[in-house]
Scaffold this motif. Structure first.
Motif, PDB file in Angstrom:
ATOM      1  N   VAL A  96      31.831 -47.277-110.559  1.00 54.77           N
ATOM      2  CA  VAL A  96      31.978 -47.758-109.364  1.00 54.77           C
ATOM      3  C   VAL A  96      33.207 -47.705-108.600  1.00 54.77           C
ATOM      4  O   VAL A  96      33.629 -48.928-108.962  1.00 54.77           O
ATOM      5  N   ASP A  97      33.930 -47.188-107.445  1.00 57.65           N
ATOM      6  CA  ASP A  97      35.234 -47.356-107.052  1.00 57.65           C
ATOM      7  C   ASP A  97      34.811 -47.897-105.392  1.00 57.65           C
ATOM      8  O   ASP A  97      34.559 -46.529-104.823  1.00 57.65           O
ATOM      9  N   THR A  98      34.935 -48.751-105.301  1.00 57.17           N
ATOM     10  CA  THR A  98      34.637 -49.389-103.902  1.00 57.17           C
ATOM     11  C   THR A  98      36.174 -49.788-103.030  1.00 57.17           C
ATOM     12  O   THR A  98      36.557 -50.824-103.584  1.00 57.17           O
ATOM     13  N   GLY A  99      36.047 -49.121-102.053  1.00 54.07           N
ATOM     14  CA  GLY A  99      37.425 -49.623-101.036  1.00 54.07           C
ATOM     15  C   GLY A  99      36.988 -50.225 -99.982  1.00 54.07           C
ATOM     16  O   GLY A  99      35.928 -50.655 -99.657  1.00 54.07           O
ATOM     17  N   THR A 100      37.912 -50.121 -98.823  1.00 55.84           N
ATOM     18  CA  THR A 100      37.674 -50.766 -97.824  1.00 55.84           C
ATOM     19  C   THR A 100      36.624 -50.170 -96.838  1.00 55.84           C
ATOM     20  O   THR A 100      35.655 -50.647 -96.440  1.00 55.84           O
ATOM     21  N   THR A 101      36.905 -48.652 -96.820  1.00 49.66           N
ATOM     22  CA  THR A 101      35.766 -48.059 -96.140  1.00 49.66           C
ATOM     23  C   THR A 101      34.879 -46.971 -96.989  1.00 49.66           C
ATOM     24  O   THR A 101      33.785 -46.370 -96.479  1.00 49.66           O
ATOM     25  N   ASN A 102      35.192 -46.680 -98.108  1.00 43.27           N
ATOM     26  CA  ASN A 102      34.412 -45.778 -98.937  1.00 43.27           C
ATOM     27  C   ASN A 102      33.995 -46.169-100.311  1.00 43.27           C
ATOM     28  O   ASN A 102      34.674 -46.960-100.860  1.00 43.27           O
ATOM     29  N   THR A 103      33.224 -45.544-101.009  1.00 39.29           N
ATOM     30  CA  THR A 103      32.638 -45.871-102.185  1.00 39.29           C
ATOM     31  C   THR A 103      32.474 -44.567-102.859  1.00 39.29           C
ATOM     32  O   THR A 103      31.745 -43.768-102.513  1.00 39.29           O
ATOM     33  N   ARG A 104      32.784 -44.447-104.136  1.00 36.82           N
ATOM     34  CA  ARG A 104      32.782 -43.393-104.916  1.00 36.82           C
ATOM     35  C   ARG A 104      32.116 -43.723-106.252  1.00 36.82           C
ATOM     36  O   ARG A 104      32.546 -44.546-106.834  1.00 36.82           O
ATOM     37  N   VAL A 105      31.316 -42.927-106.646  1.00 36.66           N
ATOM     38  CA  VAL A 105      30.335 -43.202-107.914  1.00 36.66           C
ATOM     39  C   VAL A 105      30.689 -42.236-108.948  1.00 36.66           C
ATOM     40  O   VAL A 105      30.392 -40.983-108.341  1.00 36.66           O
ATOM     41  N   THR A 106      30.575 -42.346-110.225  1.00 38.90           N
ATOM     42  CA  THR A 106      31.211 -41.029-111.045  1.00 38.90           C
ATOM     43  C   THR A 106      30.183 -41.438-112.248  1.00 38.90           C
ATOM     44  O   THR A 106      30.153 -42.416-112.707  1.00 38.90           O
ATOM     45  N   VAL A 107      29.483 -40.424-112.726  1.00 35.07           N
ATOM     46  CA  VAL A 107      28.804 -40.536-113.888  1.00 35.07           C
ATOM     47  C   VAL A 107      29.500 -39.809-114.858  1.00 35.07           C
ATOM     48  O   VAL A 107      29.672 -38.760-114.710  1.00 35.07           O
ATOM     49  N   TRP A 108      29.730 -40.372-116.175  1.00 36.31           N
ATOM     50  CA  TRP A 108      30.573 -39.843-117.167  1.00 36.31           C
ATOM     51  C   TRP A 108      29.606 -39.662-118.362  1.00 36.31           C
ATOM     52  O   TRP A 108      28.876 -40.380-118.802  1.00 36.31           O
ATOM     53  N   HIS A 109      29.827 -38.426-118.982  1.00 36.22           N
ATOM     54  CA  HIS A 109      28.961 -38.253-120.365  1.00 36.22           C
ATOM     55  C   HIS A 109      30.016 -38.001-121.435  1.00 36.22           C
ATOM     56  O   HIS A 109      30.690 -37.004-121.354  1.00 36.22           O
TER      57      HIS A 109
END
Length: 332
Positions: A6-19
C-alpha cells in the motif's frame, strides 16, 4: 508468496498485489492523508484504502486469505495517516528502515496486522531561522529511492530526482544510505501558475505537451537572471507581444520552474551535491526529458546523468517496500 503493498500519499493511494515478485494486480484511488487533515478523522482514509485493496485483489484474482504479508509506506505513517512512526534520521540505510518498521492491526482496513515502513528526515535539530532550510523529510520517497539503489546497483554518491507535486531530490552516499533530501513545490507551482493565475489564458492547455529545448533553456536562464516571479510573468508578455505558440510558452514556464529547482541543488544546505555527483532522473516522460535537457546544458552537473525509462521506474514504491521488509525478515 503473495504480498500486498500500500502506497498512500497526500491525495492518492495505490495498492499492488505481488506474486513471487511479479505484479499480479493493481488499483488506485484518489484518497490520501489530506482527507484526514480536512475531516479530522481517519474514517475516509480507512474506507478508501480498504476499497482500493479490494479492487487490487479482484484485479489479481486473489483472495485476501492468500496474502502472506501486507506492507504500507508513504504518508500513511504520518500524524494524519493510519500508523504514525517517527522519521528515521539520516544517514539511513535500508537496514535502518527495516529495524524501524512497525506492525499495526487496523481492523477497518485489513484483517491482519500491516507492517509500516517509516520515512526519513535530515539530521538537523533545534530548528530556527538560522537552520530551517537545512531540514527536510520524506515519507514514501525513501522506499522508491532504495528500489532504484537496488535496480541500478548504485554504489557511488548519487542524487535521485523524484519529480511530482512535491519534487524530491534524495542524496545517496557511497555506503548506499540516504544522507539527506531536499523538497520543492515545483509540481504544485506549475499547476497553480498554469490554471489559477493570469497566465492561464496564455498557456491554453496548461502543461507543455512536448519539449521545446530553446524555450525550456530560455525559461531557466530567465529565472536564474531575474527571479522566478518575473520569469513567470514573461509568459504573458510572450503571448501578448510575440509569436510563440502555447506549447513554447509552456516550455518557457517549465524551464523557469525546473531551473529554479537546479539552483536549489547547487545552493541548498539540505543536501550536499558536488559537480561530479551521479544524477538519476525519474518521473513522467515530459519532466524526465525536461530535467535531462536542463542538466545537459549546465556544466555544474559533470557526473553521470541517467534518465530512466518507464520500465526502470515502474512500481518503485511497492518494490522498495518489499526490499525493506526482506531485510527485516518478513519476506523470503
Amino acid at each position: 508468496m503473495n504480498i500486498l503493498t500500500v502506497d498512500t500519499g497526500t491525495t492518492n493511494t495505490r495498492v499492488t498485489v505481488w506474486h513471487d515478485g511479479v505484479v499480479a494486480g493493481q488499483a488506485a484511488r484518489q484518497v490520501g492523508v489530506r482527507d484526514t487533515a480536512i475531516t479530522g478523522s481517519t474514517a475516509k482514509l480507512e474506507e478508501g484504502v480498504r476499497e482500493t485493496i479490494a479492487e487490487a485483489l479482484a484485479a489479481a484474482n486473489i483472495d485476501k486469505a492468500d496474502i502472506g504479508r501486507a506492507i504500507a509506506s508513504g504518508m500513511i505513517t504520518s500524524n494524519v495517516g493510519l500508523c504514525e512512526i517517527p522519521h528515521v534520521v539520516a544517514a539511513a540505510g535500508i537496514d535502518d528502515l527495516a529495524a524501524a518498521m512497525r506492525e499495526s492491526l487496523i481492523a477497518n482496513v485489513w484483517h491482519e496486522p500491516i507492517w509500516f515502513v517509516p520515512g526519513v528526515r535530515n539530521a538537523v535539530d533545534h530548528i530556527g531561522l538560522h537552520n530551517c532550510e537545512a531540514m527536510d523529510m520524506m515519507r514514501g520517497e525513501e522506499v522508491e529511492s532504495f528500489a532504484l539503489v537496488e535496480r541500478l546497483k548504485l554504489d557511488e554518491p548519487t542524487v535521485i530526482v523524484l519529480p511530482g507535486s512535491h519534487s524530491k531530490f534524495v542524496s545517496i552516499d557511497a555506503k548506499r544510505r540516504i544522507d539527506g533530501c531536499v523538497t520543492t513545490l515545483a509540481g504544485e507551482l506549475l499547476h497553480v501558475i498554469s490554471h489559477d493565475t493570469i497566465l492561464a489564458g496564455s498557456l491554453k492547455d496548461g502543461f507543455a505537451k512536448r519539449i521545446d529545448p530553446e524555450m525550456l533553456l530560455a525559461g531557466a536562464a530567465s529565472a536564474k537572471k531575474i527571479g522566478l516571479g518575473r520569469a513567470c510573468f514573461s509568459v504573458r508578455i510572450l503571448d501578448q507581444f510575440a509569436v510563440y505558440d502555447a506549447n513554447a510558452r509552456a516550455n518557457f514556464l517549465l524551464g523557469a520552474v525546473l531551473g529554479s529547482d537546479l539552483l536549489t541543488l547547487k545552493n541548498s544546505s539540505a543536501i550536499r551535491m558536488s559537480p561530479g555527483t551521479r544524477f538519476v532522473v525519474s518521473g513522467k516522460p515530459i519532466l524526465r526529458e525536461a530535467i535531462g535537457r536542463l542538466v545537459e546544458g549546465d556544466d555544474f552537473f559533470s557526473g553521470t546523468v541517467t534518465v530512466l525509462g518507464d520500465d526502470e521506474q515502474r512500481d518503485l514504491a511497492g518494490y522498495g517496500a518489499i526490499a525493506v521488509a526482506r531485510r527485516r525478515g518478513l519476506v523470503d
